[in-house]
Design a protein around this motif. Structure first.
Motif, PDB file in Angstrom:
ATOM      1  N   VAL A  44      14.335   2.820  -7.245  1.00 43.71           N
ATOM      2  CA  VAL A  44      13.427   2.629  -8.376  1.00 43.71           C
ATOM      3  C   VAL A  44      12.057   3.204  -8.032  1.00 43.71           C
ATOM      4  N   SER A  45      11.531   4.043  -8.922  1.00 44.33           N
ATOM      5  CA  SER A  45      10.261   4.733  -8.674  1.00 44.33           C
ATOM      6  C   SER A  45       9.082   3.878  -9.120  1.00 44.33           C
ATOM      7  N   ALA A  46       8.925   2.712  -8.486  1.00 43.90           N
ATOM      8  CA  ALA A  46       7.837   1.799  -8.809  1.00 43.90           C
ATOM      9  C   ALA A  46       7.625   0.859  -7.630  1.00 43.90           C
ATOM     10  N   ALA A  47       6.395   0.329  -7.532  1.00 42.09           N
ATOM     11  CA  ALA A  47       6.065  -0.628  -6.483  1.00 42.09           C
ATOM     12  C   ALA A  47       6.500  -2.015  -6.935  1.00 42.09           C
ATOM     13  N   ILE A  48       7.705  -2.397  -6.550  1.00 39.33           N
ATOM     14  CA  ILE A  48       8.303  -3.666  -6.952  1.00 39.33           C
ATOM     15  C   ILE A  48       8.779  -4.395  -5.698  1.00 39.33           C
ATOM     16  N   ASN A  49       8.500  -5.674  -5.637  1.00 39.52           N
ATOM     17  CA  ASN A  49       9.039  -6.496  -4.561  1.00 39.52           C
ATOM     18  C   ASN A  49       9.961  -7.560  -5.135  1.00 39.52           C
ATOM     19  N   VAL A  50      11.083  -7.770  -4.474  1.00 40.66           N
ATOM     20  CA  VAL A  50      12.048  -8.780  -4.883  1.00 40.66           C
ATOM     21  C   VAL A  50      12.078  -9.878  -3.822  1.00 40.66           C
ATOM     22  N   ILE A  51      11.850 -11.114  -4.259  1.00 36.06           N
ATOM     23  CA  ILE A  51      11.914 -12.264  -3.369  1.00 36.06           C
ATOM     24  C   ILE A  51      13.160 -13.044  -3.744  1.00 36.06           C
ATOM     25  N   ASN A  52      14.140 -13.048  -2.867  1.00 33.18           N
ATOM     26  CA  ASN A  52      15.418 -13.679  -3.186  1.00 33.18           C
ATOM     27  C   ASN A  52      15.496 -15.081  -2.594  1.00 33.18           C
TER      28      ASN A  52
ATOM     29  N   GLY B 229       0.529  -3.500 -10.106  1.00 35.01           N
ATOM     30  CA  GLY B 229      -0.190  -2.502 -10.884  1.00 35.01           C
ATOM     31  C   GLY B 229       0.130  -2.625 -12.357  1.00 35.01           C
ATOM     32  N   PRO B 230      -0.511  -1.808 -13.202  1.00 38.07           N
ATOM     33  CA  PRO B 230      -0.317  -1.920 -14.653  1.00 38.07           C
ATOM     34  C   PRO B 230       1.155  -1.798 -15.037  1.00 38.07           C
ATOM     35  N   ALA B 231       1.643  -2.797 -15.777  1.00 42.47           N
ATOM     36  CA  ALA B 231       3.020  -2.779 -16.279  1.00 42.47           C
ATOM     37  C   ALA B 231       3.027  -2.838 -17.793  1.00 42.47           C
ATOM     38  N   SER B 232       1.908  -2.412 -18.405  1.00 43.22           N
ATOM     39  CA  SER B 232       1.738  -2.561 -19.853  1.00 43.22           C
ATOM     40  C   SER B 232       2.701  -1.712 -20.655  1.00 43.22           C
ATOM     41  N   SER B 233       3.263  -0.659 -20.039  1.00 35.68           N
ATOM     42  CA  SER B 233       4.146   0.220 -20.801  1.00 35.68           C
ATOM     43  C   SER B 233       5.374  -0.508 -21.323  1.00 35.68           C
TER      44      SER B 233
ATOM     45  N   TYR C 261      -3.094   5.609 -10.261  1.00 36.87           N
ATOM     46  CA  TYR C 261      -2.318   6.704  -9.670  1.00 36.87           C
ATOM     47  C   TYR C 261      -1.620   6.158  -8.428  1.00 36.87           C
ATOM     48  N   GLU C 262      -0.340   6.456  -8.300  1.00 33.76           N
ATOM     49  CA  GLU C 262       0.441   5.838  -7.231  1.00 33.76           C
ATOM     50  C   GLU C 262       1.469   6.813  -6.677  1.00 33.76           C
ATOM     51  N   ALA C 263       1.702   6.726  -5.367  1.00 38.37           N
ATOM     52  CA  ALA C 263       2.743   7.520  -4.718  1.00 38.37           C
ATOM     53  C   ALA C 263       3.298   6.724  -3.550  1.00 38.37           C
ATOM     54  N   GLY C 264       4.579   6.955  -3.253  1.00 41.33           N
ATOM     55  CA  GLY C 264       5.168   6.214  -2.153  1.00 41.33           C
ATOM     56  C   GLY C 264       6.536   6.721  -1.780  1.00 41.33           C
ATOM     57  N   PHE C 265       7.121   6.067  -0.781  1.00 35.57           N
ATOM     58  CA  PHE C 265       8.491   6.393  -0.396  1.00 35.57           C
ATOM     59  C   PHE C 265       9.233   5.115  -0.041  1.00 35.57           C
TER      60      PHE C 265
ATOM     61  N   ARG D 199     -13.474   0.850  -8.299  1.00 35.60           N
ATOM     62  CA  ARG D 199     -12.536   1.792  -7.695  1.00 35.60           C
ATOM     63  C   ARG D 199     -11.705   1.002  -6.696  1.00 35.60           C
ATOM     64  N   GLN D 200     -10.399   0.934  -6.937  1.00 29.73           N
ATOM     65  CA  GLN D 200      -9.521   0.113  -6.125  1.00 29.73           C
ATOM     66  C   GLN D 200      -8.475   1.000  -5.454  1.00 29.73           C
ATOM     67  N   ARG D 201      -8.628   1.150  -4.144  1.00 27.47           N
ATOM     68  CA  ARG D 201      -7.700   1.957  -3.350  1.00 27.47           C
ATOM     69  C   ARG D 201      -6.923   1.036  -2.424  1.00 27.47           C
ATOM     70  N   GLY D 202      -5.653   1.362  -2.229  1.00 28.37           N
ATOM     71  CA  GLY D 202      -4.869   0.508  -1.355  1.00 28.37           C
ATOM     72  C   GLY D 202      -3.616   1.173  -0.833  1.00 28.37           C
ATOM     73  N   ILE D 203      -3.129   0.645   0.274  1.00 31.14           N
ATOM     74  CA  ILE D 203      -1.851   1.060   0.860  1.00 31.14           C
ATOM     75  C   ILE D 203      -1.060  -0.207   1.167  1.00 31.14           C
ATOM     76  N   GLU D 204       0.161  -0.268   0.676  1.00 30.17           N
ATOM     77  CA  GLU D 204       1.038  -1.414   0.890  1.00 30.17           C
ATOM     78  C   GLU D 204       2.292  -0.948   1.617  1.00 30.17           C
ATOM     79  N   SER D 205       2.626  -1.613   2.706  1.00 36.55           N
ATOM     80  CA  SER D 205       3.781  -1.186   3.503  1.00 36.55           C
ATOM     81  C   SER D 205       4.583  -2.391   3.957  1.00 36.55           C
ATOM     82  N   GLN D 206       5.865  -2.162   4.139  1.00 39.94           N
ATOM     83  CA  GLN D 206       6.747  -3.226   4.602  1.00 39.94           C
ATOM     84  C   GLN D 206       7.953  -2.619   5.298  1.00 39.94           C
ATOM     85  N   ALA D 207       8.515  -3.381   6.219  1.00 45.24           N
ATOM     86  CA  ALA D 207       9.704  -2.936   6.951  1.00 45.24           C
ATOM     87  C   ALA D 207      10.565  -4.149   7.272  1.00 45.24           C
ATOM     88  N   SER D 208      11.877  -3.929   7.284  1.00 50.56           N
ATOM     89  CA  SER D 208      12.834  -4.970   7.627  1.00 50.56           C
ATOM     90  C   SER D 208      13.935  -4.343   8.463  1.00 50.56           C
ATOM     91  N   TYR D 209      14.266  -4.979   9.592  1.00 49.91           N
ATOM     92  CA  TYR D 209      15.242  -4.406  10.512  1.00 49.91           C
ATOM     93  C   TYR D 209      16.283  -5.449  10.898  1.00 49.91           C
TER      94      TYR D 209
END
Length: 693
Positions: A49-57, A141-145, A481-485, A528-538
């Motif tokens: 999914v091309s969006a910054a979404i987190n799922v808490i199960n 981030g904005p989800a108004s769409s 404006y957002e970009a990620g992997f 002006r709000q700049r940020g970097i969000e990162s996470q890893a699970s192993y």
């Protein structure tokens, strides 16, 4: 007594694996769990999914103390939940608490597809108990769409798993500060027709003085699958919540006795003398209907009605609010598949209407006396939206959506010298979003997006606790404006996600507090709000055929560089200053270990940078580190009964810190002290009807 109880529990838990006669069935899959995202009507794997979404199960929720969702949300990058006192929550997604003296604002929340945010912009998240939540999707981030007006994001809460297991669930836990939590749930039927009845009772004396809390929540949920084409479900909730509000402390008071409640000062009584508290009752009922017209076209529609009654004695007045409201949402989904391509189009609308009344009185020791103001509030918010998702050959995906939004608040003052009607209307705001992604390797997805957010002031901002009507507030809006992997490596045992964003927000609505502690709001120019969000699970172990059946390491990091870009108050220029209430760096990490005999342990660490407390950045909350853990033994007692005995500790190093600072507070009354070291323990039983385990 609590420490002794904990030591006894830990001893029992340490011996339990040796004494166990029956092992629990375990998932022997060595890879990380597949996570399906429903947000933006995608119904796709999170990694695609091309969006910054987190799922808490459920597994992430259950690794803590099972009294609230705060620690699980705070392990999520870009999200920070606060508890100013037991039962008083705030939810911060990328700075959204700028507008939240209490509660949840500027974030759209849905519960089982029902709009849980009222048409005035408030979300009483504290009316849900921990046991009313099975999973959470956080859209940052904005989800108004697709989810109406809001610049902070959206939260989708689901109370039940996709596959129901009929049976009875019982849990009891206790802990420090005389906390007690009882939950009972009965699930009847099957996946064709089911009924779920639940009840939760929770109490606590609180860490600070004057922080008693009691919450009772009763729910009924039903699901009927009429045939292959249609399904009907309903959710009914009644919540009765009471909690005392201790008030903010000055630095001197905080350093002298962090557990104190606000003392008397000048003409204002103490929080205890004023009997400052929240009495809150909410009833909500919603019906969700799904209908499949054909293989390619289906519709999901929701209608609901709700009523909230709030009484709030404070040190300056006594407020009564009645808030009946209703609304609905409908979404059509059209799907078309080609050989190497597919198209999904979603379109529909959402509307809510409220008929509120707010009365303020003088406060005579926790009882109302002379009427000061009496206001009828007619508010509505409507939106229409359309979104298309196109998946192309070569692993390209394009998503484009837009909504149009309208809202209005009309306040009629019925008493006093300033009787009359005032209306604030916010018309035809377009909120588009475009995202593109490319899977450049089997385990690596790159994406980028541009979105516009729009958020009008809510009812509690037009008419704040000062009781002064402010129709000059403007809607805030901005472009993100957002970009990620997103990536899966090492045979899908390692998941890594990083996203960066740049958000330009104009007319940002920010909170102020006067000498009494009452809140009011201003437009603060641009940010002006700049940020970097990162996470890893192993996933540590390549297989589970050993004593340790599952071991996982995880970590998350949030970097926020949020600044006022153009903000002046009279002759004072705050341009370039850090936005208050938002730490520049936060980090969370943990380890989860499960053994084949049933013993498990979950360890967690959290760090927060210092936080600015006012626009001038002259006062700061200090940084802090938190550590805690839970251990337990989960085992089958026969074929139909599962038992879980657990114990844990939070803030093990007894750190003094404030969670939920009152930013821009007059008199520097910023601090709401969080609990010191505290212990908990409990037991749960899950009985399954007709289980073949």
């Amino acid at each position: 007594m609590m420490k002794t109880w904990l030591l006894i529990s830990l001893a029992v838990l340490a011996m339990a694996p040796v004494c166990a006669q029956t092992n629990l069935p375990r998932d022997t899959t060595p890879v990380l769990q597949t996570v399906i995202v429903k947000a933006y009507d995608q119904n796709r794997q999170l990694k695609e999914v091309s969006a910054a979404i987190n799922v808490i199960n459920t597994a992430q929720l259950e690794r803590y103390n099972n009294t609230n969702i705060l620690p699980a949300l705070n392990a999520t990058p870009g999200v920070h939940m606060e508890e100013r006192s037991p039962g008083s929550y705030r939810l911060n997604i990328r700075g959204s608490t700028l507008r939240s003296p209490f509660g949840v604002r500027n974030v759209k929340v849905y519960w089982n597809g029902i709009p849980f945010t009222d048409p005035g912009g408030n979300t009483y998240l504290n009316q849900l108990s921990y046991f009313n939540i099975n999973s959470i999707e956080v859209l940052k981030g904005p989800a108004s769409s697709l989810y109406g007006a809001g610049t902070g994001g959206a939260v989708l809460i689901n109370s039940q798993p996709d596959e129901l297991q009929p049976g009875i669930n019982l849990q009891y836990s206790t802990g420090s500060f005389n906390s007690q939590n009882i939950n009972a749930q009965v699930i009847l039927g099957n996946n064709e027709h089911s009924n779920t009845f639940g009840y939760t009772h929770q109490t606590s004396d609180g860490y600070r003085y004057h922080t008693n809390m009691r919450r009772d929540v009763a729910t009924w949920e039903t699901r009927i699958k009429a045939n292959d084409k249609q399904q009907l479900s309903a959710s009914v909730l009644y919540g009765d919540l009471y909690y005392q509000t201790p008030g903010g402390l000055t630095p001197a008071q905080y350093n002298a006795n962090a557990r104190a409640s606000r003392p008397a000062a000048g003409a204002f009584p103490s929080a205890e003398d004023a009997q400052a508290a929240i009495y809150q009752k909410t009833f909500l009922a919603g019906i969700n209907h799904q209908y499949r017209f054909s293989e390619n076209l289906q519709n999901t529609s929701v209608v609901y009605g709700a009523f909230s009654n709030i009484k709030n004695p404070t040190i300056r007045n006594y407020e009564r609010r009645t808030e009946p409201h209703f609304g609905g949402r409908t979404v059509f989904n059209y799907n078309k598949q080609w050989q190497q391509s597919s198209l999904q189009v979603s379109f529909g609308g959402e509307g809510q209407r409220g008929f509120f009344n707010t009365k303020t009185f003088g406060n005579a020791g926790g009882q109302p006396n002379v009427v000061q103001t009496d206001d009828d509030i007619d508010n509505y918010i409507y939106s229409g939206f359309v979104q298309s998702d196109l998946h192309l050959p070569g692993n390209w995906s394009v998503s484009a959506g837009v909504s149009i939004n309208k809202s209005s608040i009309t306040i009629t003052r019925l008493t006093g010298a300033e009787t009359g009607k005032l209306t604030a209307t916010f018309n035809s705001e377009w909120a588009p979003r475009v995202a593109i992604s490319k899977k450049i390797l089997p385990g690596l997805l790159l994406y980028g997006s541009v979105s516009r957010g729009f958020s009008p002031p809510g009812t509690a901002e037009i008419l704040p606790s000062t009781s002064i009507i402010n129709t000059s507030l403007q809607a805030e809006h901005g472009v993100n404006y957002e970009a990620g992997f997103k990536s899966n490596w090492l045979q899908q045992r390692l998941y890594v996600e990083v996203n960066a964003f740049y958000y330009q927000l104009k007319n940002a609505i920010v909170q102020r507090r006067d000498a009494s502690g009452a809140d009011y709001f201003d437009n603060a120019g641009s940010t002006r709000q700049r940020g970097i969000e990162s996470q890893a699970s192993y996933q540590l172990l390549p297989n589970s055929h050993r004593f340790v059946s599952n071991a996982r390491l995880w970590a998350s990091h949030t970097y926020n560089k949020f600044r006022y870009h153009d903000f002046k108050v009279v002759t004072t220029d705050y341009s370039g200053n850090t936005l208050p209430g938002i730490a520049e760096h936060t980090m969370a990490a943990g380890v989860d270990v499960t053994t084949r005999p049933g013993w498990y342990i979950n360890l967690t660490w959290f760090y927060s940078d210092p936080t600015a407390l006012n626009d001038a950045n002259t006062d700061m909350a200090t940084s802090y580190n938190l550590a805690g853990g839970r251990t337990g033994w989960r085992t089958s007692l026969g074929k139909t009964l599962i038992m879980d005995v657990f114990a844990g500790v939070d803030n093990v190093f007894d750190v003094t810190y404030s969670l939920g600072n009152d930013i821009n507070a007059t008199g520097s009354r910023y601090f709401n002290t969080a609990p010191g070291v505290n212990y908990y323990g409990g037991i749960s039983f899950r009985y399954r009807f007709g289980s073949n385990q």
